[in-house]
Scaffold this motif. Sequence first.
Motif, PDB file in Angstrom:
ATOM      1  N   LEU A 205       0.874  -1.179   0.000  1.00 28.07           N
ATOM      2  CA  LEU A 205       0.000   0.000   0.000  1.00 28.07           C
ATOM      3  C   LEU A 205       0.899   1.212   0.000  1.00 28.07           C
ATOM      4  O   LEU A 205       1.073   1.864   1.018  1.00 28.07           O
ATOM      5  CB  LEU A 205      -0.877   0.016   1.261  1.00 28.07           C
ATOM      6  CG  LEU A 205      -1.687  -1.235   1.536  1.00 28.07           C
ATOM      7  CD1 LEU A 205      -2.150  -1.259   2.978  1.00 28.07           C
ATOM      8  CD2 LEU A 205      -2.877  -1.286   0.607  1.00 28.07           C
ATOM      9  N   PRO A 206       1.515   1.514  -1.151  1.00 29.39           N
ATOM     10  CA  PRO A 206       2.590   2.510  -1.118  1.00 29.39           C
ATOM     11  C   PRO A 206       2.124   3.866  -0.623  1.00 29.39           C
ATOM     12  O   PRO A 206       1.041   4.337  -1.000  1.00 29.39           O
ATOM     13  CB  PRO A 206       3.063   2.577  -2.565  1.00 29.39           C
ATOM     14  CG  PRO A 206       2.148   1.750  -3.355  1.00 29.39           C
ATOM     15  CD  PRO A 206       1.257   0.980  -2.462  1.00 29.39           C
ATOM     16  N   LEU A 207       2.932   4.452   0.218  1.00 28.08           N
ATOM     17  CA  LEU A 207       2.681   5.821   0.658  1.00 28.08           C
ATOM     18  C   LEU A 207       2.869   6.751  -0.529  1.00 28.08           C
ATOM     19  O   LEU A 207       3.399   6.375  -1.569  1.00 28.08           O
ATOM     20  CB  LEU A 207       3.667   6.196   1.755  1.00 28.08           C
ATOM     21  CG  LEU A 207       3.480   5.500   3.090  1.00 28.08           C
ATOM     22  CD1 LEU A 207       4.696   5.727   3.966  1.00 28.08           C
ATOM     23  CD2 LEU A 207       2.247   6.046   3.780  1.00 28.08           C
ATOM     24  N   ARG A 208       2.485   8.014  -0.329  1.00 28.47           N
ATOM     25  CA  ARG A 208       2.521   8.940  -1.435  1.00 28.47           C
ATOM     26  C   ARG A 208       3.928   9.499  -1.621  1.00 28.47           C
ATOM     27  O   ARG A 208       4.552   9.938  -0.663  1.00 28.47           O
ATOM     28  CB  ARG A 208       1.548  10.074  -1.111  1.00 28.47           C
ATOM     29  CG  ARG A 208       1.034  10.792  -2.289  1.00 28.47           C
ATOM     30  CD  ARG A 208      -0.166  11.612  -1.874  1.00 28.47           C
ATOM     31  NE  ARG A 208      -0.493  12.578  -2.902  1.00 28.47           N
ATOM     32  CZ  ARG A 208      -0.980  12.264  -4.085  1.00 28.47           C
ATOM     33  NH1 ARG A 208      -1.173  11.008  -4.392  1.00 28.47           N
ATOM     34  NH2 ARG A 208      -1.246  13.211  -4.959  1.00 28.47           N
ATOM     35  N   GLY A 209       4.393   9.472  -2.850  1.00 32.84           N
ATOM     36  CA  GLY A 209       5.626  10.155  -3.211  1.00 32.84           C
ATOM     37  C   GLY A 209       6.809   9.776  -2.360  1.00 32.84           C
ATOM     38  O   GLY A 209       7.029   8.601  -2.046  1.00 32.84           O
ATOM     39  N   VAL A 210       7.561  10.798  -1.956  1.00 32.97           N
ATOM     40  CA  VAL A 210       8.834  10.543  -1.285  1.00 32.97           C
ATOM     41  C   VAL A 210       8.661   9.894   0.087  1.00 32.97           C
ATOM     42  O   VAL A 210       9.639   9.458   0.675  1.00 32.97           O
ATOM     43  CB  VAL A 210       9.639  11.833  -1.113  1.00 32.97           C
ATOM     44  CG1 VAL A 210      10.116  12.328  -2.456  1.00 32.97           C
ATOM     45  CG2 VAL A 210       8.846  12.889  -0.401  1.00 32.97           C
ATOM     46  N   LEU A 211       7.422   9.822   0.594  1.00 31.43           N
ATOM     47  CA  LEU A 211       7.240   9.158   1.886  1.00 31.43           C
ATOM     48  C   LEU A 211       7.673   7.697   1.814  1.00 31.43           C
ATOM     49  O   LEU A 211       8.083   7.112   2.819  1.00 31.43           O
ATOM     50  CB  LEU A 211       5.781   9.258   2.320  1.00 31.43           C
ATOM     51  CG  LEU A 211       5.369  10.666   2.716  1.00 31.43           C
ATOM     52  CD1 LEU A 211       3.875  10.765   2.833  1.00 31.43           C
ATOM     53  CD2 LEU A 211       6.027  11.048   4.035  1.00 31.43           C
ATOM     54  N   GLN A 212       7.597   7.132   0.620  1.00 31.33           N
ATOM     55  CA  GLN A 212       8.111   5.769   0.455  1.00 31.33           C
ATOM     56  C   GLN A 212       9.583   5.719   0.827  1.00 31.33           C
ATOM     57  O   GLN A 212      10.046   4.796   1.503  1.00 31.33           O
ATOM     58  CB  GLN A 212       7.962   5.319  -0.994  1.00 31.33           C
ATOM     59  CG  GLN A 212       6.546   5.091  -1.428  1.00 31.33           C
ATOM     60  CD  GLN A 212       6.455   4.855  -2.928  1.00 31.33           C
ATOM     61  OE1 GLN A 212       7.423   4.457  -3.567  1.00 31.33           O
ATOM     62  NE2 GLN A 212       5.301   5.111  -3.481  1.00 31.33           N
TER      63      GLN A 212
ATOM     64  N   TYR B  60      13.062   0.967 -16.089  1.00 28.33           N
ATOM     65  CA  TYR B  60      14.077   1.610 -15.247  1.00 28.33           C
ATOM     66  C   TYR B  60      14.215   0.860 -13.921  1.00 28.33           C
ATOM     67  O   TYR B  60      15.313   0.556 -13.460  1.00 28.33           O
ATOM     68  CB  TYR B  60      13.635   3.047 -15.001  1.00 28.33           C
ATOM     69  CG  TYR B  60      14.599   3.961 -14.271  1.00 28.33           C
ATOM     70  CD1 TYR B  60      15.525   4.725 -14.964  1.00 28.33           C
ATOM     71  CD2 TYR B  60      14.552   4.084 -12.879  1.00 28.33           C
ATOM     72  CE1 TYR B  60      16.387   5.581 -14.305  1.00 28.33           C
ATOM     73  CE2 TYR B  60      15.412   4.934 -12.210  1.00 28.33           C
ATOM     74  CZ  TYR B  60      16.325   5.686 -12.924  1.00 28.33           C
ATOM     75  OH  TYR B  60      17.179   6.531 -12.263  1.00 28.33           O
ATOM     76  N   ARG B  61      13.079   0.520 -13.325  1.00 30.22           N
ATOM     77  CA  ARG B  61      13.100  -0.205 -12.054  1.00 30.22           C
ATOM     78  C   ARG B  61      13.644  -1.615 -12.246  1.00 30.22           C
ATOM     79  O   ARG B  61      14.480  -2.086 -11.475  1.00 30.22           O
ATOM     80  CB  ARG B  61      11.666  -0.278 -11.505  1.00 30.22           C
ATOM     81  CG  ARG B  61      11.508  -1.146 -10.274  1.00 30.22           C
ATOM     82  CD  ARG B  61      10.040  -1.389  -9.943  1.00 30.22           C
ATOM     83  NE  ARG B  61       9.275  -1.960 -11.040  1.00 30.22           N
ATOM     84  CZ  ARG B  61       9.399  -3.203 -11.473  1.00 30.22           C
ATOM     85  NH1 ARG B  61      10.232  -4.026 -10.890  1.00 30.22           N
ATOM     86  NH2 ARG B  61       8.667  -3.637 -12.487  1.00 30.22           N
ATOM     87  N   ARG B 173       5.949   5.883  -8.849  1.00 35.29           N
ATOM     88  CA  ARG B 173       5.658   4.742  -7.995  1.00 35.29           C
ATOM     89  C   ARG B 173       6.404   3.557  -8.546  1.00 35.29           C
ATOM     90  O   ARG B 173       6.076   3.101  -9.622  1.00 35.29           O
ATOM     91  CB  ARG B 173       4.158   4.490  -7.971  1.00 35.29           C
ATOM     92  CG  ARG B 173       3.751   3.343  -7.097  1.00 35.29           C
ATOM     93  CD  ARG B 173       2.268   3.237  -7.000  1.00 35.29           C
ATOM     94  NE  ARG B 173       1.700   4.328  -6.205  1.00 35.29           N
ATOM     95  CZ  ARG B 173       0.416   4.353  -5.850  1.00 35.29           C
ATOM     96  NH1 ARG B 173      -0.391   3.412  -6.238  1.00 35.29           N
ATOM     97  NH2 ARG B 173      -0.048   5.334  -5.120  1.00 35.29           N
ATOM     98  N   PRO B 174       7.375   2.982  -7.922  1.00 30.74           N
ATOM     99  CA  PRO B 174       7.985   3.459  -6.680  1.00 30.74           C
ATOM    100  C   PRO B 174       8.882   4.679  -6.925  1.00 30.74           C
ATOM    101  O   PRO B 174       9.269   4.927  -8.060  1.00 30.74           O
ATOM    102  CB  PRO B 174       8.846   2.264  -6.255  1.00 30.74           C
ATOM    103  CG  PRO B 174       9.214   1.589  -7.531  1.00 30.74           C
ATOM    104  CD  PRO B 174       8.039   1.775  -8.444  1.00 30.74           C
TER     105      PRO B 174
END
Lengths: 497, 309
Positions: A205-212, B60-61, B173-174
């Motif tokens: 459940l990826p966090l938004r943007g750079v929070l990952q 790329y990933r 993402r990612p």
Amino acid sequence: MSVPEANPVPASAPSAVPTRAPLEAIDRSCRWPVLVLVLLAAGWLVTGGLLAVLAAVKLHAPGLLAQHAWLTYGRVQPAAWNALVFGFASLAGLALALWMTARLSGAPLRGGGFIILGALVWHLGLKLGLLGILAGESAGLEGLELPPYASPLLLLGYLLMAPWALLTFARRVEPEAYVAQWHLLAALLVFPWVFATAHLAVVFLPLRGVLQAAAQAWYLQNLQLLWLGFLGLAAVFYFVPKLTGAALPSRSLALFGFWTLLGFGSLAGMTRYAGGPFPAWMTSVAAPAGVLTLFGVYAVAVNVGGALGGQGARLRESVVLRFAVLAWMVFLVVGVVGAVNSLIAVRRLTQFTLITPGLDQLTLLGVCGLALLGALYFMVPRLLGLPWPAPALARAHFYLAAAAVLVLGGAFLVGGLVHGAALNDPETGFIQVVKRYLPFASTGTLAHLLWLAGAVLFALNLLLALVRYFRQAAQPVLAAWTAAAPAVAAQPAEVKP
Amino acid sequence: MKHGPLLFLGVLSTVLASWLIGVVAPHFQIGSEEPILLEDLGVNYPVDRPGEAKQGAEVYRAQGCHYCHTRQVRQEPLIADLTVTDLGTNAVEARAVVASLRRDLAGVDGSRLPAELPRPLLAGVPYAAAEAALRRLTNAGARVELKLANLGADIARGWGPRRTVARDYLRDRPVLLGQVRYGPDLANLGARQTNAMRLLLKLYNPRLEMPGSTMPRYPYLFEERRLRPGQAPSPEALSGLGFVPPPGVEVVPKPEAQQLVAYLLSLRADTLFYETFVPRPSAAAAPAGVATNTPAVPSAGAAASPPQP
């Protein structure tokens, strides 16, 4: 933590005052579950070593094997890291955790079948994950590459194994827990939580943007300090006093060190991304926390140093002690360099340089790896009830591993400064930057080759020990069988296993 | 430590605290960021990538490009110069402030400085100090000019006109920021490299353009096709930069290579909005992209692309 009523403690033991089970009984209860973990760890140690050599070579020989997609640097490098972290270090760490908890608690290990099952599930998950990474299905962020179909298997395997250490601990004879045990328990508690949370927040459940990336920095810090680092420290705190025969000078200092490392170290993750695209306060919190871990490093230095004082002669006798002491020294170096490296002014120089992978690999191989190898050298003969078949190989392994860690540390820490100085001088064209750092990065190949050679010696020694064990175990059966051979030939149905 | 539960709770709460501080608190701060509307252009920044570039992000990933390339530009340490251009009507107070900032200028009689205008007042001081001085002088009625003296090595290398901020990564993402620079930063690759063929050749063999490069080759992203005698190579076949395919063979990028290049060309983080605004050194005259808030479209700003490292 409730203890189930049904337990294998001898009926003679009164339930109110538990007595210490005999050492042999404890070692026998550990034999197969722990040995399975050790065997898998040894296999991953060699596999990871091979992958790490390949990755290190590819850094300076980019044309090598370039036509194979699954062997490109961007896949081999994470595969090596995952094999060494989750294959070697984690499984060997679990082996140590289960065995040491049983020994220190004075109670036989329970749940052997579950532990073996868990080890196999973990192993399968990691194998799938590694194949996935090599096939290009990595989840992406460094350290969290395991594809989504692999990481739950690892967690499941862990949940089948680790609780038995806690349950054994709950049945300990003496209520007072030993210093090594705090580190072990903290590591065992932290790992599943950190592992699950980070994979949820980044992969599922990826966090938004750079929070990952913030979650990744938190995860890597906790994985390296509270899992790899604490497993290593647990081995150091257990084996150094045990083998020197001297007690740790101060239990309260150890307690202080434990909580400062835990409290400050856990916060220091964001130094990894200092100056990055994050709110500035995140680095500002992490930097002082990183510096304050020096208290913990100091406590470890003084305490273990005190137990070692004047025991130089013992180092010559015991290879286990040598591994533990070197791991302790590398821990101090990594601790001090890591603390200095979290200062924002220093970070400006060292960010994006060889220092980052250098510290990561030193923690993995130097602190955790060396300490756990020492632990394995101590445990395996006791589990099998046999001495090492080739002690010379063990001594050679120590020198190879020590050389590997010293070469790696020297090259990457010094190389990082050179790399950083070149990067921060805009007049230096990038190809010049490459020429500056390349000699240091290439030295990594030598380090990983030395490490791999040591790993092969260990695996060989382990195999020899197993062969000897089975030969010895088979001796009475064989003797009985050859003696009874004529009878058996006449009536094969009589043979009982 | 006799109590297992105490250890358990202590460890749990420490790591929980670090999670709350390290991830949850920033989540409340920037976790609900949305792309912002740049009104004069009518686009939302960051601009969504075209479909091919989105597929390229997966390539790329999968190749692990981020193990050698970062995608983040730093601008620390910010260093600024401050120049007084006019002391204003309340010269006495302005002089007093100047004297307090530069004791060495004050001399015996603080009222006589500065002699000539414009006069450099502070040089090479941290940006925050220069800004504080600017505020005091402006409050005293003087006019001053604040110039950035240093934007950091990344920006001097031409890896981007500004630092990267959280908003730049909203569509990723990612988010692969990268941690090591074995290779150059790619945050603004699309701004300094607009030629798809050059990037394809670089992927096929990085040492064609840059001898001594340690970047891996990616021959498996390309396909060698045999040419019939007299048949001309197809238009997408690799050519240029002294690349000579084996006789009778053309090297054609596979879709993955095209997607990866589309993604690389879409890498830009040079649009200015309020989080990223920094006063420009006036001598270096705000480049066109700054004045117009050029959004990240591949065609714009190519002329201003800095030299290759």
